[in-house]
Write an enzyme that holds these catalytic residues in place. Structure first.
Site, PDB file in Angstrom:
ATOM      1  CG  HIS A 131       3.741  -5.586   3.693  1.00 42.52           C
ATOM      2  ND1 HIS A 131       4.180  -6.608   4.202  1.00 42.52           N
ATOM      3  CD2 HIS A 131       2.534  -5.459   3.472  1.00 42.52           C
ATOM      4  CE1 HIS A 131       3.226  -7.496   4.571  1.00 42.52           C
ATOM      5  NE2 HIS A 131       2.092  -6.790   4.004  1.00 42.52           N
ATOM      6  CG  ASP A 208       6.738  -5.569  -1.925  1.00 39.82           C
ATOM      7  OD1 ASP A 208       6.105  -6.120  -2.697  1.00 39.82           O
ATOM      8  OD2 ASP A 208       6.648  -5.097  -0.747  1.00 39.82           O
ATOM      9  CD  GLN A 211      -1.228  -4.167  -2.593  1.00 38.14           C
ATOM     10  OE1 GLN A 211      -2.282  -4.124  -3.536  1.00 38.14           O
ATOM     11  NE2 GLN A 211      -1.268  -4.558  -1.450  1.00 38.14           N
ATOM     12  CE  LYS A 234      -1.056  -8.812  -1.173  1.00 37.83           C
ATOM     13  NZ  LYS A 234      -1.764  -8.454   0.108  1.00 37.83           N
ATOM     14  CB  CYS A 374       1.658  -5.617   7.209  1.00 35.92           C
ATOM     15  SG  CYS A 374       0.579  -6.712   8.005  1.00 35.92           S
TER      16      CYS A 374
HETATM   17  N1  PMP Z   1       4.252  -6.100   0.144  1.00 39.85           N
HETATM   18  C1  PMP Z   1       3.088  -5.436  -0.041  1.00 39.85           C
HETATM   19  C2  PMP Z   1       3.272  -4.032  -0.507  1.00 39.85           C
HETATM   20  C3  PMP Z   1       1.857  -5.992   0.282  1.00 39.85           C
HETATM   21  O1  PMP Z   1       0.831  -5.259   0.210  1.00 39.85           O
HETATM   22  C4  PMP Z   1       1.909  -7.419   0.638  1.00 39.85           C
HETATM   23  C5  PMP Z   1       0.537  -8.244   0.956  1.00 39.85           C
HETATM   24  N2  PMP Z   1      -0.143  -7.306   1.869  1.00 39.85           N
HETATM   25  C6  PMP Z   1       3.096  -7.966   1.017  1.00 39.85           C
HETATM   26  C7  PMP Z   1       4.265  -7.325   0.507  1.00 39.85           C
HETATM   27  C8  PMP Z   1       3.148  -9.496   1.398  1.00 39.85           C
HETATM   28  O2  PMP Z   1       2.605 -10.099   0.410  1.00 39.85           O
HETATM   29  P1  PMP Z   1       2.315 -11.704   0.746  1.00 39.85           P
HETATM   30  O3  PMP Z   1       1.632 -11.935   2.183  1.00 39.85           O
HETATM   31  O4  PMP Z   1       1.365 -12.404  -0.162  1.00 39.85           O
HETATM   32  O5  PMP Z   1       3.479 -12.500   0.913  1.00 39.85           O
END
Ligand code: PMP
Length: 416
Positions: A131, A208, A211, A234, A374
């Site tokens: 991401h 990270d 998910q 999430k 993203c």
């Molecule tokens: N990493 C992954 C794999 C994600 O799916 C997301 C959220 N879409 C993020 C990081 C970022 O998370 P947040 O927007 O809650 O900071």
């Protein structure tokens, strides 16, 4: 997180759905089918009530006040930290730092640890599956320090090409940062096996967990990561709250990330001394209600059973993949074997633009996401500008998968 948990008992989804008020509405004249859980999950009444009870009964600022409400707010906030430590198998709650979410957790590590430890010629290893929030913070610190970023590639089925680790891990590698589960492909990565190799090479591993923490059991000591970041929203909790975990020695050695109230011990005219961990990293008035809401979400998920949730998602993905195979124009991205993924299904459909797919599905009350999620490096890898993404969670049903397929039949009829 285990990969395949197919043996776990099934969920009582009808009872679970009663806990989620937002699901019980019509959208564009149809009962809502919410399949955008990888973007954010819905919240059960237990979480909504915990937040409301805090604001109704206990609201005050934490740590500073010597009055009853401040004591209660501090107890709620610090109690939530202990709850999240327990949820993740962590013994020492001081190793849990509250953040705004995964993005802030990774920025904190990149900026604080990276700023203090990286120098010209050092290497940071990422993957093209990441991401943007696990790419851009590292790019910023690489620019600042002269470190170099290298990439693990992914294969046709969206799995990390781990054979390349032997050549990519060098004596210059300082940090490896990878996702536990891909938000664009659904792939669950074998973090445990990767951690052994990263540590054998003398580097640190950041995971990270945006998910991963939402879709299966996470036991941080067993996972083998050095840093782990995740987000409340999430995993059935509120937005604007998340956490970073790292071992005490690592956090203690890192400089503060931001300065302000709450994170200091003494302030002089020309310098300050800092609070102990975790408060050293929590400048300013924190998201107290968010922390309490995230802990209530942990209670909720643990009550249902994280591995049962993953098994439920894998069963839905298996069924959805079977049904999608009935539509010849559909191409699904990510692992073919549902046990290698959690409840994320990215797909394209002939010449139909993913935004059109999403718009047409919305007219039938089916919420999916379209775009690059993203994860522009994933899109580049498969040479697509965007995909449509249906993502499942504990409250989704097979009937909802059927509604998705019915909606795609409408897309097919419009695009011929
Ligand atoms: N990493 C992954 C794999 C994600 O799916 C997301 C959220 N879409 C993020 C990081 C970022 O998370 P947040 O927007 O809650 O900071």
């Amino acid at each position: 997180m285990t990969k395949s948990v197919a043996a776990a008992p099934t969920l009582d989804v009808e009872t679970i759905r009663k806990d989620f008020p937002v699901l019980h509405q019509r959208v564009n004249g149809h009962p809502l089918v919410y399949l955008d859980n990888a973007a954010t999950s819905q919240k059960p009444v237990q979480v909504l009530e915990a937040i409301s009870a805090y604001y109704r009964g206990d609201n005050a600022n934490v740590h500073r006040g010597i009055h009853e409400l401040s004591r209660r707010a501090t107890e709620g906030y610090e109690g939530a930290r202990k709850r999240m430590a327990r949820f993740l198998g962590v013994q020492d709650p001081a190793e849990i730092v509250w953040t705004r979410g995964t993005t802030e957790g990774i920025n904190l590590v990149a900026s604080s640890w990276g700023g203090a430890n990286l120098k010209e010629g050092d290497e940071i290893l990422l993957s093209v599956m990441e991401h943007h929030s696990n790419l851009v913070p590292w790019q910023i610190v690489a620019e600042r320090t002269g470190a170099r970023i290298r990439y693990l590639e992914i294969d046709e089925e969206g799995r990390l090409e781990l054979d390349a680790l032997d050549t990519l891990l060098t004596d210059r590698t300082r940090m490896v940062s990878l996702t536990q589960m891909s938000n664009a492909l659904g792939t669950i990565n074998p973090i445990g096996r990767i951690a052994e190799r990263v540590h054998a090479a003398g580097a640190l591993l950041m995971v990270d967990g945006a998910q991963g923490a939402a879709h299966g059991e996470v036991d941080l000591p067993a996972l083998g990561a050095d840093f782990y970041a995740c987000s409340g929203h999430k995993m059935c909790g509120p937005t604007g709250i998340g956490l970073l975990w790292a071992r005490r020695e690592l956090l203690e050695a890192m400089p503060p990330y931001q300065g302000g109230g709450e994170m200091i011990r003494f302030v002089e005219r020309d310098h300050s001394t800092f609070a102990d961990i975790p408060h050293k990293f929590e400048a300013g008035t924190p998201n107290i209600a968010g922390a309490i809401g995230m802990a209530a979400a942990a209670d909720y998920l643990e009550g249902v059973g994280p591995d049962r949730i993953l098994a439920h998602e894998q069963a839905l993905v298996r069924y959805a993949m079977e049904r999608l195979a009935e539509i010849p124009e559909v191409r699904v991205y990510g692992p073919k074997d549902p046990s290698e993924r959690a409840g994320v299904l990215s797909f394209t459909m002939g010449d139909a633009h993913p935004h059109d797919i999403s718009t047409i599905l919305d007219t039938e009350g089916v919420a999916v996401r379209a775009g690059h999620h993203c994860a522009q490096l994933v899109m580049k890898r498969y040479e697509v500008a965007a995909t449509a993404r249906a993502s499942f969670y504990l409250y989704n049903t097979r009937d909802e998968v059927d509604r998705l397929i019915d909606g795609l039949a409408t897309v097919q009829s419009i695009f011929g």
